[in-house]
Design an enzyme around this catalytic site. Sequence first.
Site, PDB file in Angstrom:
ATOM      1  N   TRP A  24      36.135  14.485  17.814  1.00  0.00           N
ATOM      2  CA  TRP A  24      36.452  14.251  16.410  1.00  0.00           C
ATOM      3  C   TRP A  24      37.245  15.413  15.825  1.00  0.00           C
ATOM      4  O   TRP A  24      38.159  15.213  15.021  1.00  0.00           O
ATOM      5  CB  TRP A  24      35.184  13.960  15.600  1.00  0.00           C
ATOM      6  CG  TRP A  24      34.844  12.508  15.677  1.00  0.00           C
ATOM      7  CD1 TRP A  24      33.885  11.906  16.434  1.00  0.00           C
ATOM      8  CD2 TRP A  24      35.529  11.443  14.995  1.00  0.00           C
ATOM      9  NE1 TRP A  24      33.926  10.543  16.278  1.00  0.00           N
ATOM     10  CE2 TRP A  24      34.918  10.226  15.399  1.00  0.00           C
ATOM     11  CE3 TRP A  24      36.587  11.387  14.098  1.00  0.00           C
ATOM     12  CZ2 TRP A  24      35.344   8.984  14.928  1.00  0.00           C
ATOM     13  CZ3 TRP A  24      37.015  10.150  13.623  1.00  0.00           C
ATOM     14  CH2 TRP A  24      36.394   8.968  14.029  1.00  0.00           C
TER      15      TRP A  24
ATOM     16  N   GLU B  94      39.396  14.408  33.523  1.00  0.00           N
ATOM     17  CA  GLU B  94      38.518  13.862  32.490  1.00  0.00           C
ATOM     18  C   GLU B  94      37.129  14.473  32.594  1.00  0.00           C
ATOM     19  O   GLU B  94      36.474  14.745  31.575  1.00  0.00           O
ATOM     20  CB  GLU B  94      38.438  12.339  32.626  1.00  0.00           C
ATOM     21  CG  GLU B  94      39.728  11.616  32.300  1.00  0.00           C
ATOM     22  CD  GLU B  94      40.175  11.844  30.861  1.00  0.00           C
ATOM     23  OE1 GLU B  94      39.333  11.730  29.947  1.00  0.00           O
ATOM     24  OE2 GLU B  94      41.365  12.148  30.651  1.00  0.00           O
TER      25      GLU B  94
ATOM     26  N   TRP C  82      37.529  17.722  30.967  1.00  0.00           N
ATOM     27  CA  TRP C  82      37.472  17.678  29.498  1.00  0.00           C
ATOM     28  C   TRP C  82      36.018  17.676  29.022  1.00  0.00           C
ATOM     29  O   TRP C  82      35.689  18.311  28.009  1.00  0.00           O
ATOM     30  CB  TRP C  82      38.210  16.452  28.974  1.00  0.00           C
ATOM     31  CG  TRP C  82      38.138  16.327  27.483  1.00  0.00           C
ATOM     32  CD1 TRP C  82      37.269  15.552  26.755  1.00  0.00           C
ATOM     33  CD2 TRP C  82      38.924  17.039  26.514  1.00  0.00           C
ATOM     34  NE1 TRP C  82      37.482  15.724  25.406  1.00  0.00           N
ATOM     35  CE2 TRP C  82      38.493  16.626  25.225  1.00  0.00           C
ATOM     36  CE3 TRP C  82      39.966  17.961  26.617  1.00  0.00           C
ATOM     37  CZ2 TRP C  82      39.059  17.129  24.059  1.00  0.00           C
ATOM     38  CZ3 TRP C  82      40.528  18.454  25.442  1.00  0.00           C
ATOM     39  CH2 TRP C  82      40.078  18.036  24.190  1.00  0.00           C
TER      40      TRP C  82
ATOM     41  N   TRP D 243      36.189  13.767   8.880  1.00  0.00           N
ATOM     42  CA  TRP D 243      35.841  13.446  10.269  1.00  0.00           C
ATOM     43  C   TRP D 243      34.333  13.388  10.481  1.00  0.00           C
ATOM     44  O   TRP D 243      33.852  12.770  11.436  1.00  0.00           O
ATOM     45  CB  TRP D 243      36.498  14.418  11.245  1.00  0.00           C
ATOM     46  CG  TRP D 243      36.181  15.883  11.031  1.00  0.00           C
ATOM     47  CD1 TRP D 243      36.833  16.739  10.216  1.00  0.00           C
ATOM     48  CD2 TRP D 243      35.149  16.642  11.680  1.00  0.00           C
ATOM     49  NE1 TRP D 243      36.276  17.995  10.294  1.00  0.00           N
ATOM     50  CE2 TRP D 243      35.239  17.969  11.190  1.00  0.00           C
ATOM     51  CE3 TRP D 243      34.164  16.341  12.612  1.00  0.00           C
ATOM     52  CZ2 TRP D 243      34.387  18.993  11.608  1.00  0.00           C
ATOM     53  CZ3 TRP D 243      33.307  17.352  13.039  1.00  0.00           C
ATOM     54  CH2 TRP D 243      33.409  18.654  12.536  1.00  0.00           C
TER      55      TRP D 243
ATOM     56  N   TRP E 195      39.962  15.978   1.531  1.00  0.00           N
ATOM     57  CA  TRP E 195      39.518  14.658   1.978  1.00  0.00           C
ATOM     58  C   TRP E 195      39.295  13.724   0.797  1.00  0.00           C
ATOM     59  O   TRP E 195      39.000  14.185  -0.317  1.00  0.00           O
ATOM     60  CB  TRP E 195      38.218  14.777   2.769  1.00  0.00           C
ATOM     61  CG  TRP E 195      38.299  15.662   3.979  1.00  0.00           C
ATOM     62  CD1 TRP E 195      37.774  16.915   4.126  1.00  0.00           C
ATOM     63  CD2 TRP E 195      38.965  15.375   5.215  1.00  0.00           C
ATOM     64  NE1 TRP E 195      38.061  17.424   5.364  1.00  0.00           N
ATOM     65  CE2 TRP E 195      38.785  16.497   6.063  1.00  0.00           C
ATOM     66  CE3 TRP E 195      39.682  14.280   5.694  1.00  0.00           C
ATOM     67  CZ2 TRP E 195      39.304  16.552   7.351  1.00  0.00           C
ATOM     68  CZ3 TRP E 195      40.188  14.331   6.978  1.00  0.00           C
ATOM     69  CH2 TRP E 195      39.999  15.452   7.795  1.00  0.00           C
TER      70      TRP E 195
ATOM     71  N   ASN F 248      38.657   4.583  25.468  1.00  0.00           N
ATOM     72  CA  ASN F 248      39.073   5.905  25.011  1.00  0.00           C
ATOM     73  C   ASN F 248      40.384   5.883  24.241  1.00  0.00           C
ATOM     74  O   ASN F 248      40.539   6.575  23.232  1.00  0.00           O
ATOM     75  CB  ASN F 248      39.190   6.869  26.196  1.00  0.00           C
ATOM     76  CG  ASN F 248      39.423   8.301  25.749  1.00  0.00           C
ATOM     77  OD1 ASN F 248      38.593   8.879  25.052  1.00  0.00           O
ATOM     78  ND2 ASN F 248      40.551   8.871  26.126  1.00  0.00           N
TER      79      ASN F 248
END
Length: 510
Positions: free
Chosen positions: A417, A310, A313, A394, A341, A376
């Site tokens: 996102w 993590e 990331w 987004w 969209w 999360n």
Amino acid sequence: MLHVEKPSELHTKRSLLINSPNSESSATSLVWFRQDLRLSDNPALQAACQQGHIIPVYILDDVHAADWRMGGASRWWLHHSLQTLSDSLNHKLLVLSGDALEILPVLARQLGVAQVVWNRCYEPWRIKRDSQLKTALQDQGITVRSFNASLLWEPWQVLKEDNTPYKVFTPFYRKGCKRAGEPPQPSGKPASMNCRTLPDEEFLGHRLADLQGPDGIAALSLLPSIPWDSTMRETWQPGEDAAQTRLSEFLETGLDDYKEGRNFPARPNVSRLSPYLHFGEISPRQVWHQACASALAQNQDKQLDTFLSELGWREFSYSLLYHNPDLPEQPIQQKFANFPWQQDKEALRAWQRGQTGYPLVDAGMRELWQTGYMHNRVRMVVGSFLVKNLRQHWHHGEAWFWDCLVDADLASNSTSWQWIAGCGADAAPYFRVFNPVTQSEKFDRQAEYIRRFVPELATLPDKYIHAPFAAPANVLQQAGIVLGRDYPEPVVDLKTSREDALAAFKSLSA
């Protein structure tokens, strides 16, 4: 923005200290705090203290941040973090607001400092400004030194063998980071800190002494004018000491079963260190090495590997932002630039308010609003629901999270996102649509999380609380719930909206 006098103006008003240096000023370093609001493992502060006197300064630069100026929740956190930092510096922290590119050269010249030091930041607007600032200071004959205090590895250190950046997380972390070597051991606090007393002069129209400590922080007006932050005050304690306490608590009680437990929003198996890392109240090196030591003592290698990934990331997110400066605005996969969209303000508003009719989504959005944080696993669910079931851009989710999260971080927010929207590097496939009902049935089976943040559904049996719209009329009646009055009907049908989203995705390659 406060008016900043140019050097020519200052010459006419007062003699500059640089024109009459003394032994104290010539050994003084201006320490520019940014996203490193701590004393321990702070290489810029450590280097400055080794040289002599220091003048610690923080500048709220909304000018260069522009559209990415901190949101409301982050500003709340910053206020309290600056207070704790100021306390640890005996209220010697100089707090300013305005264009740092204008402020710092004038301040450094007025105070006659020998050098300006800072720890590097990696947002594109900061990189551009800091480069210009370094040149301006050096042109004044002032030494500039910068350090890494925010990342385990610099973005330019973790590259493929052909020296190009990684676009997939697993090889980035397993190969690139391994090749970069073990993160350096963190350092402690400086052995001594000699904060120089500021001269009794004006700067930015105020006496310098009035811009230090609590008065200088209060002048930033970071706190909300209405008390929407009451629940955040109950949830968080910002600051370096609080960060260390949180890490210790997590390693003692949360690391065990982290690999599986982190998926369940009602369990205490997440670190909740992200805001402390973002504001630099704790360093990733401290987290990495303390976690390694704790796991070794408790024989938790598998849990440790998942937790360290993590942190990996987070490093990957910064690498993506560094090598793709337009990441917050433009999809890495360019085919998504033409994605169809939808424009639906009512649906977007329902999502923002936690009134979608899907309890797990609503619980997550209310947790976000009330605490400035979201688990999360739930972030992935609410993100998928917005961009796929509601087919909202987004950017809307990115902007809402930016304003509401205490851990709002440009690299992590943009990367995540784009990941959930399917348009980023190593993104989740667009056809992977998280079903909020099955997700809550699997990861919040007893609905502890839902009942906490959607209390109007608390009387429903576990069998029906995940999908109240599917509950028989007599069950709703017995629970005293009328859909559309006590809790909203679903804003969209999951099956139909999923099919529409997949059809929209297929249209990109048609």
